[in-house]
Motif scaffolding. Structure first.
Motif, PDB file in Angstrom:
ATOM      1  N   THR A 148       0.843  -1.201   0.000  1.00  0.00           N
ATOM      2  CA  THR A 148       0.000   0.000   0.000  1.00  0.00           C
ATOM      3  C   THR A 148       0.872   1.242   0.000  1.00  0.00           C
ATOM      4  O   THR A 148       1.726   1.408   0.869  1.00  0.00           O
ATOM      5  N   VAL A 149       0.649   2.100  -1.003  1.00  0.00           N
ATOM      6  CA  VAL A 149       1.353   3.371  -1.134  1.00  0.00           C
ATOM      7  C   VAL A 149       0.363   4.498  -0.878  1.00  0.00           C
ATOM      8  O   VAL A 149      -0.687   4.552  -1.517  1.00  0.00           O
ATOM      9  N   VAL A 150       0.698   5.376   0.044  1.00  0.00           N
ATOM     10  CA  VAL A 150      -0.138   6.544   0.341  1.00  0.00           C
ATOM     11  C   VAL A 150       0.630   7.795  -0.050  1.00  0.00           C
ATOM     12  O   VAL A 150       1.835   7.906   0.207  1.00  0.00           O
ATOM     13  N   VAL A 151      -0.060   8.733  -0.686  1.00  0.00           N
ATOM     14  CA  VAL A 151       0.568   9.984  -1.082  1.00  0.00           C
ATOM     15  C   VAL A 151      -0.352  11.142  -0.730  1.00  0.00           C
ATOM     16  O   VAL A 151      -1.561  11.088  -0.960  1.00  0.00           O
ATOM     17  N   GLY A 163       0.924   8.072  -7.388  1.00  0.00           N
ATOM     18  CA  GLY A 163      -0.094   7.047  -7.264  1.00  0.00           C
ATOM     19  C   GLY A 163      -0.234   6.186  -8.497  1.00  0.00           C
ATOM     20  O   GLY A 163      -0.381   4.956  -8.410  1.00  0.00           O
ATOM     21  N   GLN A 164      -0.161   6.809  -9.663  1.00  0.00           N
ATOM     22  CA  GLN A 164      -0.318   6.054 -10.899  1.00  0.00           C
ATOM     23  C   GLN A 164       0.899   5.168 -11.179  1.00  0.00           C
ATOM     24  O   GLN A 164       0.749   4.044 -11.667  1.00  0.00           O
ATOM     25  N   ILE A 165       2.092   5.660 -10.874  1.00  0.00           N
ATOM     26  CA  ILE A 165       3.284   4.821 -11.034  1.00  0.00           C
ATOM     27  C   ILE A 165       3.219   3.639 -10.064  1.00  0.00           C
ATOM     28  O   ILE A 165       3.571   2.505 -10.420  1.00  0.00           O
ATOM     29  N   ALA A 166       2.757   3.887  -8.841  1.00  0.00           N
ATOM     30  CA  ALA A 166       2.636   2.806  -7.859  1.00  0.00           C
ATOM     31  C   ALA A 166       1.729   1.693  -8.384  1.00  0.00           C
ATOM     32  O   ALA A 166       2.045   0.502  -8.261  1.00  0.00           O
ATOM     33  N   ARG A 167       0.631   2.081  -8.993  1.00  0.00           N
ATOM     34  CA  ARG A 167      -0.290   1.073  -9.530  1.00  0.00           C
ATOM     35  C   ARG A 167       0.332   0.325 -10.706  1.00  0.00           C
ATOM     36  O   ARG A 167       0.121  -0.881 -10.877  1.00  0.00           O
ATOM     37  N   LEU A 168       1.076   1.038 -11.540  1.00  0.00           N
ATOM     38  CA  LEU A 168       1.751   0.369 -12.649  1.00  0.00           C
ATOM     39  C   LEU A 168       2.754  -0.660 -12.151  1.00  0.00           C
ATOM     40  O   LEU A 168       3.058  -1.635 -12.854  1.00  0.00           O
ATOM     41  N   LYS A 169       3.269  -0.448 -10.944  1.00  0.00           N
ATOM     42  CA  LYS A 169       4.224  -1.383 -10.351  1.00  0.00           C
ATOM     43  C   LYS A 169       3.536  -2.456  -9.508  1.00  0.00           C
ATOM     44  O   LYS A 169       4.196  -3.240  -8.829  1.00  0.00           O
ATOM     45  N   GLY A 170       2.192  -2.484  -9.533  1.00  0.00           N
ATOM     46  CA  GLY A 170       1.454  -3.537  -8.847  1.00  0.00           C
ATOM     47  C   GLY A 170       1.071  -3.246  -7.420  1.00  0.00           C
ATOM     48  O   GLY A 170       0.558  -4.122  -6.715  1.00  0.00           O
ATOM     49  N   ALA A 171       1.304  -2.011  -6.958  1.00  0.00           N
ATOM     50  CA  ALA A 171       0.952  -1.647  -5.581  1.00  0.00           C
ATOM     51  C   ALA A 171      -0.461  -1.067  -5.532  1.00  0.00           C
ATOM     52  O   ALA A 171      -1.070  -0.746  -6.558  1.00  0.00           O
ATOM     53  N   PHE A 192      -6.714   5.827  -8.733  1.00  0.00           N
ATOM     54  CA  PHE A 192      -6.292   5.393  -7.398  1.00  0.00           C
ATOM     55  C   PHE A 192      -7.288   4.353  -6.878  1.00  0.00           C
ATOM     56  O   PHE A 192      -8.469   4.346  -7.235  1.00  0.00           O
ATOM     57  N   ASP A 193      -6.804   3.487  -5.985  1.00  0.00           N
ATOM     58  CA  ASP A 193      -7.679   2.473  -5.394  1.00  0.00           C
ATOM     59  C   ASP A 193      -8.599   3.055  -4.335  1.00  0.00           C
ATOM     60  O   ASP A 193      -9.706   2.554  -4.117  1.00  0.00           O
ATOM     61  N   ALA A 194      -8.146   4.106  -3.658  1.00  0.00           N
ATOM     62  CA  ALA A 194      -8.959   4.752  -2.623  1.00  0.00           C
ATOM     63  C   ALA A 194      -8.475   6.189  -2.472  1.00  0.00           C
ATOM     64  O   ALA A 194      -7.345   6.525  -2.828  1.00  0.00           O
ATOM     65  N   ALA A 195      -9.357   7.041  -1.945  1.00  0.00           N
ATOM     66  CA  ALA A 195      -9.024   8.453  -1.754  1.00  0.00           C
ATOM     67  C   ALA A 195      -9.691   8.956  -0.492  1.00  0.00           C
ATOM     68  O   ALA A 195     -10.796   8.534  -0.140  1.00  0.00           O
ATOM     69  N   VAL A 196      -9.015   9.882   0.185  1.00  0.00           N
ATOM     70  CA  VAL A 196      -9.481  10.403   1.475  1.00  0.00           C
ATOM     71  C   VAL A 196      -9.375  11.919   1.461  1.00  0.00           C
ATOM     72  O   VAL A 196      -8.393  12.479   0.956  1.00  0.00           O
ATOM     73  N   ASP A 197     -10.386  12.576   2.035  1.00  0.00           N
ATOM     74  CA  ASP A 197     -10.432  14.040   2.103  1.00  0.00           C
ATOM     75  C   ASP A 197      -9.860  14.501   3.438  1.00  0.00           C
ATOM     76  O   ASP A 197     -10.457  14.260   4.494  1.00  0.00           O
ATOM     77  N   HIS A 198      -8.716  15.190   3.416  1.00  0.00           N
ATOM     78  CA  HIS A 198      -8.100  15.620   4.679  1.00  0.00           C
ATOM     79  C   HIS A 198      -8.857  16.778   5.329  1.00  0.00           C
ATOM     80  O   HIS A 198      -8.595  17.110   6.485  1.00  0.00           O
ATOM     81  N   ARG A 199      -9.818  17.376   4.604  1.00  0.00           N
ATOM     82  CA  ARG A 199     -10.628  18.451   5.178  1.00  0.00           C
ATOM     83  C   ARG A 199     -11.875  17.924   5.884  1.00  0.00           C
ATOM     84  O   ARG A 199     -12.571  18.672   6.563  1.00  0.00           O
ATOM     85  N   SER A 200     -12.146  16.647   5.721  1.00  0.00           N
ATOM     86  CA  SER A 200     -13.334  16.055   6.327  1.00  0.00           C
ATOM     87  C   SER A 200     -13.165  15.924   7.839  1.00  0.00           C
ATOM     88  O   SER A 200     -12.071  15.603   8.322  1.00  0.00           O
ATOM     89  N   PRO A 201     -14.244  16.163   8.609  1.00  0.00           N
ATOM     90  CA  PRO A 201     -14.147  15.974  10.064  1.00  0.00           C
ATOM     91  C   PRO A 201     -13.904  14.523  10.458  1.00  0.00           C
ATOM     92  O   PRO A 201     -13.495  14.244  11.587  1.00  0.00           O
ATOM     93  N   THR A 202     -14.120  13.607   9.531  1.00  0.00           N
ATOM     94  CA  THR A 202     -13.891  12.187   9.808  1.00  0.00           C
ATOM     95  C   THR A 202     -12.625  11.680   9.104  1.00  0.00           C
ATOM     96  O   THR A 202     -12.502  10.490   8.818  1.00  0.00           O
ATOM     97  N   PHE A 203     -11.687  12.583   8.840  1.00  0.00           N
ATOM     98  CA  PHE A 203     -10.473  12.205   8.105  1.00  0.00           C
ATOM     99  C   PHE A 203      -9.748  11.039   8.764  1.00  0.00           C
ATOM    100  O   PHE A 203      -9.343  10.082   8.099  1.00  0.00           O
ATOM    101  N   ALA A 204      -9.557  11.093  10.071  1.00  0.00           N
ATOM    102  CA  ALA A 204      -8.808  10.041  10.758  1.00  0.00           C
ATOM    103  C   ALA A 204      -9.479   8.683  10.560  1.00  0.00           C
ATOM    104  O   ALA A 204      -8.808   7.683  10.253  1.00  0.00           O
TER     105      ALA A 204
END
Length: 338
Positions: A148-151, A163-171, A192-204
């Motif tokens: 799992t690669v997070v950026v 993120g796109q290079i990570a997926r090309l490498k199978g991550a 991307f396989d998943a995405a998260v909003d850091h401005r959301s009150p439920t970010f964590a």
């Protein structure tokens, strides 16, 4: 004689740069000497590192001097030449900064083929940001298939490529961005396989759900509260390429709250983490040729997609730059100068 409109650094900003920190002026350029060319700027790249160059604080590069042209990479057209290697009409990549024209030595130019991609792309996915993502992820992050690669800042020119290079490498790629539109684009447009909003009150909570198996590579572009949450999910032997810390670039004091460094260093020790800061130029000798070949093919065959945020007019560069530091842009920020 050619007259250049320039944006110079008038004073050193305290916190967020303001208009009075810049001076827009016109100067007559010297005649080109043997081996030099006169360039007309077509596109100017705006990048977060420029904020550091406005400061006198010790860094990897010398600060811009007061009264000097703000630094920046450009795509330019040769309009006059005293070089055997460049002709009038050639399109080149140069480092001429925030100005409409410049006289440059031929040693500092790189010719661009306009047929390969739109000219502005050579300041983004095919330029320094794309190379930063490519070299930093593959040399330091070294993602393995199934990891799992997070950026962070994942819709920016570096983050989206990571993120796109990570997926090309199978991550598996998880992106962090600000706002519903950017988060949606990460999965629907950039794959991307998943995405998260850091401005959301439920970010964590959202981040924890997006990385059920922990994080093996965290490509750091932001710092601040985002990094604080991400580092809670790092796996043993995780790798952290540290590319940027944009959350801190306008800071004028230490962050509020407890000192988080001891807790982070504890994770470095107990999880056997690899934390490696880098400046992309150090990888040019070893990775530039591979990057040019692979990224060119990926972009040509649409295996890597990119976005651009184009601002028209050199005079609008200061306001666009302020927006960049606040995350207002969507994609690679460039100024169309001519």
């Amino acid at each position: 004689m050619v007259t250049s409109t320039q944006i110079q650094l008038a004073r050193r900003p305290v916190g967020e740069p303001v208009d009075d920190d810049f001076l827009i002026t016109s100067v007559d350029l010297p005649e080109p000497q043997e081996g030099q060319v006169v360039l007309r700027t077509l596109y100017l790249s705006l990048d977060p590192y420029m904020r550091g160059r406005m400061s006198e604080a010790k860094s990897y590069a010398a600060p811009v001097g007061l009264g000097e042209v703000m630094v920046g990479e450009t795509v330019s057209e040769v309009v006059a030449t005293r070089s055997e290697h460049y002709a009038v009409g050639d399109i080149v990549r140069a480092y001429t900064g925030w100005q409409t024209h410049a006289v440059v030595d031929q040693r500092h130019l790189r010719r661009i083929d306009p047929a390969v991609a739109p000219l502005s792309a050579h300041l983004g996915v095919l330029g320094m940001p794309g190379f930063t993502a490519y070299a930093g992820l593959l040399e330091i992050g070294r993602p393995k298939e199934g990891e799992t690669v997070v950026v962070a800042a994942a819709t920016g020119p570096v983050g989206s490529a990571v993120g796109q290079i990570a997926r090309l490498k199978g991550a598996r790629a998880v992106g962090i961005a600000g706002g519903p539109e950017k988060v949606r684009a990460l999965t629907e447009e950039f794959g991307f396989d998943a995405a998260v909003d850091h401005r959301s009150p439920t970010f964590a909570e959202d981040l924890a759900s997006a990385v059920p198996d922990g994080i093996d590579v965290y490509f750091e572009n932001v710092g601040g509260p985002v990094a604080d949450q991400v580092t809670r999910h790092l796996n043993t032997y995780a790798r952290l390429p540290v590319c940027g810390l944009i959350a801190n670039y306008n800071a004028t004091s230490a962050p509020e709250g407890p000192d988080r460094l001891p807790a982070f260093m504890g994770r470095v020790l107990t999880l056997s983490l690899t934390v490696r800061g880098f400046i992309q130029t150090e990888f040019v000798p070893t990775h530039a040729e591979d990057f040019a070949r692979e990224m060119g093919e990926w972009v040509l065959h649409e295996k890597i997609r990119y976005r651009e945020d184009v601002v028209s007019g050199l005079e609008n560069a200061p306001e666009a730059f302020r927006g960049l530091l606040k995350g207002r842009n969507f994609g690679k920020l460039v100024v169309q100068v001519a």
